[in-house]
Structures are given as C-alpha cells and as structure tokens.
Design a protein around this motif. Structure first.
Motif, PDB file in Angstrom:
ATOM      1  N   PHE A   1      -3.464  -3.791 -15.957  1.00 33.21           N
ATOM      2  CA  PHE A   1      -4.292  -3.179 -15.132  1.00 33.21           C
ATOM      3  C   PHE A   1      -5.529  -4.054 -14.085  1.00 33.21           C
ATOM      4  CE2 PHE A   1      -7.343  -0.096 -13.566  1.00 33.21           C
ATOM      5  CZ  PHE A   1      -6.355   0.569 -12.898  1.00 33.21           C
ATOM      6  N   ASP A   2      -5.810  -3.341 -12.857  1.00 40.14           N
ATOM      7  CA  ASP A   2      -6.753  -4.888 -12.065  1.00 40.14           C
ATOM      8  C   ASP A   2      -7.338  -3.466 -11.114  1.00 40.14           C
ATOM      9  OD1 ASP A   2      -8.938  -5.725 -11.135  1.00 40.14           O
ATOM     10  OD2 ASP A   2      -7.133  -7.350 -10.415  1.00 40.14           O
ATOM     11  N   ILE A   3      -8.122  -2.905 -10.644  1.00 38.23           N
ATOM     12  CA  ILE A   3      -9.130  -2.551 -10.612  1.00 38.23           C
ATOM     13  C   ILE A   3      -8.831  -2.834  -8.526  1.00 38.23           C
ATOM     14  CG2 ILE A   3     -10.766  -1.056  -9.269  1.00 38.23           C
ATOM     15  CD1 ILE A   3      -9.462   0.402 -10.828  1.00 38.23           C
ATOM     16  N   GLY A   4      -8.820  -4.078  -8.928  1.00 39.67           N
ATOM     17  CA  GLY A   4      -9.157  -4.782  -7.472  1.00 39.67           C
ATOM     18  C   GLY A   4      -8.146  -4.955  -6.926  1.00 39.67           C
ATOM     19  N   TYR A   5      -6.637  -4.786  -8.049  1.00 33.01           N
ATOM     20  CA  TYR A   5      -5.646  -5.196  -6.955  1.00 33.01           C
ATOM     21  C   TYR A   5      -4.988  -4.155  -5.991  1.00 33.01           C
ATOM     22  CZ  TYR A   5      -0.256  -4.727  -6.437  1.00 33.01           C
ATOM     23  OH  TYR A   5       0.911  -4.414  -6.014  1.00 33.01           O
ATOM     24  N   HIS A   6      -5.614  -2.600  -6.716  1.00 35.81           N
ATOM     25  CA  HIS A   6      -5.158  -1.416  -5.704  1.00 35.81           C
ATOM     26  C   HIS A   6      -5.998  -0.552  -4.974  1.00 35.81           C
ATOM     27  CE1 HIS A   6      -2.403  -0.461  -9.194  1.00 35.81           C
ATOM     28  NE2 HIS A   6      -2.509  -0.736  -9.728  1.00 35.81           N
ATOM     29  N   LEU A   7      -7.206  -1.681  -5.322  1.00 35.06           N
ATOM     30  CA  LEU A   7      -8.632  -0.555  -4.117  1.00 35.06           C
ATOM     31  C   LEU A   7      -8.650  -2.158  -3.642  1.00 35.06           C
ATOM     32  CD1 LEU A   7     -10.389   1.240  -3.567  1.00 35.06           C
ATOM     33  CD2 LEU A   7     -12.478   0.893  -5.297  1.00 35.06           C
ATOM     34  N   ARG A   8      -8.815  -1.997  -1.794  1.00 34.69           N
ATOM     35  CA  ARG A   8      -9.035  -2.730  -1.139  1.00 34.69           C
ATOM     36  C   ARG A   8      -9.507  -3.025  -0.240  1.00 34.69           C
ATOM     37  NH1 ARG A   8      -3.172  -4.696  -0.095  1.00 34.69           N
ATOM     38  NH2 ARG A   8      -2.992  -2.418  -0.540  1.00 34.69           N
ATOM     39  N   ARG A   9     -11.039  -3.828   0.688  1.00 39.86           N
ATOM     40  CA  ARG A   9     -11.453  -3.326   1.875  1.00 39.86           C
ATOM     41  C   ARG A   9     -11.201  -3.833   2.886  1.00 39.86           C
ATOM     42  NH1 ARG A   9     -17.763  -5.395   0.102  1.00 39.86           N
ATOM     43  NH2 ARG A   9     -17.866  -4.073   2.248  1.00 39.86           N
ATOM     44  N   VAL A  10     -11.177  -3.821   4.570  1.00 39.01           N
ATOM     45  CA  VAL A  10     -11.213  -4.591   5.469  1.00 39.01           C
ATOM     46  C   VAL A  10     -11.900  -3.981   6.058  1.00 39.01           C
ATOM     47  CG1 VAL A  10      -9.662  -3.178   6.294  1.00 39.01           C
ATOM     48  CG2 VAL A  10      -8.968  -5.587   6.985  1.00 39.01           C
ATOM     49  N   ARG A  11     -12.239  -4.961   7.084  1.00 39.14           N
ATOM     50  CA  ARG A  11     -13.127  -4.485   8.352  1.00 39.14           C
ATOM     51  C   ARG A  11     -12.634  -5.124   9.674  1.00 39.14           C
ATOM     52  NH1 ARG A  11     -18.527  -3.232  10.126  1.00 39.14           N
ATOM     53  NH2 ARG A  11     -19.038  -4.053   7.497  1.00 39.14           N
ATOM     54  N   LEU A  12     -11.888  -4.007  10.297  1.00 40.43           N
ATOM     55  CA  LEU A  12     -11.893  -4.038  11.773  1.00 40.43           C
ATOM     56  C   LEU A  12     -12.599  -4.602  12.764  1.00 40.43           C
ATOM     57  CD1 LEU A  12     -10.513  -0.303  12.252  1.00 40.43           C
ATOM     58  CD2 LEU A  12      -8.715  -2.484  11.537  1.00 40.43           C
ATOM     59  N   PRO A  13     -11.698  -5.594  13.857  1.00 40.30           N
ATOM     60  CA  PRO A  13     -12.271  -7.014  14.429  1.00 40.30           C
ATOM     61  C   PRO A  13     -12.231  -5.675  15.815  1.00 40.30           C
ATOM     62  CG  PRO A  13      -9.687  -6.802  14.274  1.00 40.30           C
ATOM     63  CD  PRO A  13     -10.462  -6.247  13.527  1.00 40.30           C
ATOM     64  N   ALA A  14     -14.044  -6.169  16.450  1.00 43.80           N
ATOM     65  CA  ALA A  14     -14.290  -5.069  17.450  1.00 43.80           C
ATOM     66  C   ALA A  14     -13.477  -5.502  18.461  1.00 43.80           C
ATOM     67  CB  ALA A  14     -15.578  -5.509  18.079  1.00 43.80           C
ATOM     68  N   PRO A  15     -13.278  -4.901  19.496  1.00 43.70           N
ATOM     69  CA  PRO A  15     -13.383  -3.298  19.935  1.00 43.70           C
ATOM     70  C   PRO A  15     -12.646  -1.966  18.746  1.00 43.70           C
ATOM     71  CG  PRO A  15     -12.636  -3.510  21.670  1.00 43.70           C
ATOM     72  CD  PRO A  15     -12.658  -4.557  20.756  1.00 43.70           C
ATOM     73  N   ALA A  16     -13.189  -1.230  17.302  1.00 46.12           N
ATOM     74  CA  ALA A  16     -12.704  -0.717  17.259  1.00 46.12           C
ATOM     75  C   ALA A  16     -12.441   1.008  17.332  1.00 46.12           C
ATOM     76  CB  ALA A  16     -12.178  -1.663  15.347  1.00 46.12           C
ATOM     77  N   ASP A  17     -11.525   1.593  16.734  1.00 45.61           N
ATOM     78  CA  ASP A  17     -12.043   3.114  16.970  1.00 45.61           C
ATOM     79  C   ASP A  17     -10.862   3.546  15.587  1.00 45.61           C
ATOM     80  OD1 ASP A  17     -10.014   3.054  18.191  1.00 45.61           O
ATOM     81  OD2 ASP A  17     -10.205   4.050  19.814  1.00 45.61           O
ATOM     82  N   PHE A  18     -10.838   5.033  15.709  1.00 49.51           N
ATOM     83  CA  PHE A  18     -10.428   5.464  14.629  1.00 49.51           C
ATOM     84  C   PHE A  18      -8.656   5.593  15.000  1.00 49.51           C
ATOM     85  CE2 PHE A  18      -8.242   9.678  12.865  1.00 49.51           C
ATOM     86  CZ  PHE A  18      -8.554   9.202  11.661  1.00 49.51           C
ATOM     87  N   ASP A  19      -8.162   5.609  16.007  1.00 56.01           N
ATOM     88  CA  ASP A  19      -7.028   4.530  15.922  1.00 56.01           C
ATOM     89  C   ASP A  19      -6.905   3.748  15.809  1.00 56.01           C
ATOM     90  OD1 ASP A  19      -6.081   7.750  17.218  1.00 56.01           O
ATOM     91  OD2 ASP A  19      -6.725   6.514  19.268  1.00 56.01           O
ATOM     92  N   HIS A  20      -7.658   2.825  15.895  1.00 55.18           N
ATOM     93  CA  HIS A  20      -7.307   1.444  15.513  1.00 55.18           C
ATOM     94  C   HIS A  20      -7.226   1.972  14.112  1.00 55.18           C
ATOM     95  CE1 HIS A  20      -8.574  -0.147  19.371  1.00 55.18           C
ATOM     96  NE2 HIS A  20      -7.459  -0.878  18.849  1.00 55.18           N
ATOM     97  N   ALA A  21      -7.930   2.524  13.492  1.00 50.17           N
ATOM     98  CA  ALA A  21      -8.073   2.583  11.680  1.00 50.17           C
ATOM     99  C   ALA A  21      -7.336   3.344  10.825  1.00 50.17           C
ATOM    100  CB  ALA A  21      -9.086   3.360  11.643  1.00 50.17           C
TER     101      ALA A  21
END
Length: 488
Positions: free
Chosen positions: A100-120
C-alpha cells in the motif's frame, strides 16, 4: 431516494474511533461481488462512484496527504485490496495491501493556463473512465490546481463494491474538518499490518466463514419457518394475503417499465460527459411545496421536464421514459460503508408540460414504490446471481440496465461548512455510475445548495450541453412555482 436526515460530521478531534466501523465486513456481500466481477466481461458495467469537491483555494498538500494517511488508519478498508478465492469459489476477501502506497492513490496536477472549472471537470471525467487496477485498493484521488480564479478541485473515485452513495459521503467526511486550522490532537489508530493473502488463502477464509455462518443462518431459517407456520395456523387468511401481496409486489419489481426506451436515446457506449447544476435547497423545497410534493419529487420532475425539452428540440414526442431509482435501505443501526440499497424501475412521465402536475405524478409513483414489500428482491436473489459465470451475469445485468434512459439518485449531504486541509469546500458534486443507462443524475445537498452531477453516455445523448440547458430550464420553472406561491 435519499435519507432525509443530513449527515452532520463531527469535528476531527471529536471522532469516536470505537464507533467508526466503516467497511467492517471482511468479505464482499453477494451483491457487491456481482458488481465487482461483471465489469470484467462488460466494460460498460464499470461502476465508479465519483465525488468532485470545489475548493475556494488549493489546500495544503502535506496536510492533505496526512489527512488521507490518517483516514487509512481509521478506516482500514482504504488500505485493502480484494483477493479473489481460487476459481472464484466464494466471494472476494478484503485484505490489507502489502504494498500500500498513498502516493499511488493520491496525486496532484496543475492545469495549464487558461483553466476554469470546465477544464477540471473534463479531467475528472477522464479519471472516472479509467479502469481500476484490481490488484490494488480500488480507489483513487486527484487534486487539480491552477484554475484561473484561484480555486481548486479535489476528486475521489471509489469502486461501487466498496460503498454506495451514502457510505461514500460518510467516508468523505472523515477527510473534512469543521475548521480551517489543523487538528493535531485528533485520535488515531495504528495502521493495520500488511497481509499476504493468496487466492488459496481467500478460498480457505471463505470456507471457514461459511461454516461459522451456517448455524446462525439455519437458526434464522428455522425461526422464520416456525413463525410462518404458526401464523398460517392461527391466521390463515392473513398469511395467504401477505404471500399474495409479496408475489404481486415481486412481479411489479422485476417487470421492466411499461414504456420502451426513447428512440432518441437508444445507443449505448463507453463515452462519458460530466455536467453540473445547482439550485438552493429552500428554493427547490418551495417549488415542491407549492405543488404538494417533496424536494425529491421536484428534483425528479425537473429531470423529466428537461428530458421533454430535449426531445422537443429534436422534434420527438415521447410520453414517458423508462427510469430507475435507488432506494436507501439503511437504518440507524447499520454500520458505515458497504451497500444498503434497493433498485426500482418505473415509467417516468415526461409529456406533462405543467410542472406542478408533473411533481404530483412523480410523488404518487414514488410513494407507491416505497410501500412495495418486495423491494429487497434483488438482495435476496444476490446469492444466486453472484454464482453465475461472469459473462452470463454481465449479460443479464446489461439487459436490465440498457433499457433505462434515466436513473436518479438523491443523497443527503453535509449541512454545515467544512474544510479540506485548510481550504473551504464550496460545492460537492456527485457522479453516480451509469452502467448501461443513458443518463445518471445524482443530487447531494451541501450547505443549503443542491449540487447535481449528471453522468451522460455520449452515445445516447449526442448533445449533452443541450440536455443540461434543458434540465436547467426545467429547474428554473419549478423554482418559479415557489416564487409565485410566496407572492400570492
């Protein structure tokens, strides 16, 4: 249909660990086993439950990781994978993943600009359609940052075999706090030790479990038979009536809705489109009250009104559509997690243009469904269905679900402000699984707002943005009922 009592999460420091029994069962139920296995044969039957939280800002990443790690101590199921017994002879057994590895299940990403809720939201949709790695615990989470307005989105996907919608809300609230500041003194547990359970070991556990459960099952059966026999002797007319009532109810439950599927929504595929709508709880309740219905009646009536508008846009005239609705079977004594719901199907009226009349039509249908004695029919049949070959089980279920054009669920949400690692949760949009149906709509109330997530099969609904606008117009129409009534 929802439990009308919203879940109020305790402050993290006030969590009573002795009362947290989320997902305590070691073995999947027969019903959960069916959901777990049949998607192997039919990808259309994948059943992820997706929760999308809109945050006022990006949360503190280290605090978020610590919160998920803490939750995996409190709820060991988070660290567990499903191990199939040899030759599928029995139900899968939940076992702590030795890697079990939290890093496998929980990740993060940053959207390139411009970005709104629809992109997410599009990224959430892509996450939802990815199949789980069944060698690992079947859940994943993603923090999406980089929105132009400074907000962030946190999305959690879990397999339906872990929990139903209400259980999912209960699990999510473990990550929430009633305050933005950290809670360093919250109670904790030692994480469960890793297990190296094999298929043979899972089979052995199932055999031993069945042996242990057999006496109690036989005792319950004998008590049931004895009670029926005693009643049959002392009250023969009553017993006969109850048997006939259940038989008639069972016929109504298993018989497909009288309406055939809409020609406009006939196709089915793997493509998905996520849309969101929101309306104030007081405003929707006022519209419902003006027509003599409940919030749930108004919600379903709004969906059906949107379907009528969508068909009108294509010049199609349809009186009703086949639809389904989960009915929560949870009681106050049921443990958190797992699946405790029944499914009902009926013909949803969409031809009625008067929103008040449509609400009353829905109310009559829903009240009758709640009184069906055979609501538990699918649960009773689950032991047989779970033993069918995967392909046969999947084909049977797909034949039932593809006949539905709409499914609607309503889950009680959180009525008080909550935070995630310092960020305030502004909205929580639910996206229920759409295994074979054209549209799955789910409502969760969050701090006075009805957050509605619409999961659309793009093979069935070729213009999803149009459908969303049609449902929005229908919601506005129902809210106007309450405004008119208040001004009268």
């Amino acid at each position: 249909m929802a439990d009308n009592n919203p879940f109020v999460p305790p402050s993290a420091v006030d969590v009573d660990l002795s009362a947290v029994a989320w997902g305590a069962n070691r073995t999947m139920s027969d019903f959960e086993t069916g959901m777990w296995r049949m998607e192997e044969a039919q990808p259309q039957l994948r059943s992820p439950i997706v929760a999308v939280e809109v945050l006022d800002q990006a949360p503190d990443w280290d605090r978020l990781r610590e919160a998920v790690e803490w939750a995996s101590h409190v709820v060991p199921r988070i660290r567990m994978r499903a191990v199939e017994p040899t030759l599928n002879l029995g139900n899968p057994v939940w076992s702590v993943d030795p890697e079990f590895d939290i890093g496998y299940h929980l990740r993060r990403v940053r959207l390139p600009a411009p970005a709104d809720f629809d992109h997410a939201l599009r990224m959430c949709r892509h996450l939802a359609t990815e199949p789980f790695d069944k060698a690992r615990p079947p859940w994943s989470a993603l923090l999406i940052e980089g929105l132009d307005d400074g907000r962030a989105v946190f999305v959690v996907k879990t397999h339906h075999s872990i929990t139903d919608g209400m259980g999912g809300i209960q699990m999510m609230t473990l990550l929430h706090s009633r305050r933005a500041d950290p809670t360093p003194d919250k109670p904790d547990r030692t994480p469960p030790p890793a297990e190296h359970l094999s298929s043979i070991g899972a089979f052995g556990e199932e055999v031993i479990g069945e042996i242990r459960r057999a006496p109690s099952r036989v005792a319950r059966l004998l008590r049931g038979v004895t009670n029926i026999a005693a009643t049959a002797i002392t009250q023969p007319i009553t017993t006969t009536t109850e048997v006939l009532d259940y038989a008639n109810s069972l016929r109504r439950i298993v018989t497909p809705p009288a309406s055939s599927g809409s020609p406009l929504l006939r196709e089915r595929g793997l493509g998905r489109w996520f849309g969101t709508l929101e309306v104030g709880v007081p405003e929707l309740k006022a519209g419902a009250k003006a027509a003599g219905g409940s919030l749930n009646d108004a919600y379903v009536a709004a969906l059906l009104g949107g379907f009528r508008r969508y068909h009108d846009a294509f010049g199609q005239s349809v009186d009703s559509v086949p639809m389904g609705m989960p009915v929560s079977m949870r009681t106050g004594s049921d443990p958190s997690g797992g699946n405790r719901f029944a499914a009902v199907r009926f013909s949803g009226p969409i031809s009625e243009t008067d929103p008040a009349k449509r609400i009353r039509q829905v109310r009559e249908i829903v009240l009758n469904l709640r009184e069906e004695p055979a609501l538990d029919a699918l649960d009773l049949a689950a032991p047989v269905l779970a033993r069918l070959p995967n392909q046969l089980l999947a084909s049977w279920y797909l034949s039932q679900s593809t006949g539905l054009d709409l499914q609607a669920s309503n889950v009680a949400g959180v009525p008080v402000p909550v935070y995630l690692a310092g960020a305030k949760i502004e909205r929580m949009f639910p996206f229920g699984p759409a295994p074979g149906c054209a549209v799955m709509a789910t409502l969760v109330s969050h701090v006075g707002i009805c957050c509605i997530g619409i999961n659309i099969d793009t093979a069935a609904v070729t213009k999803p943005a149009l459908l969303m606008q049609c449902i929005q117009d229908s919601l506005d129409e129902i809210v106007a009922l309450g405004t008119t009534a208040e001004g009268a």
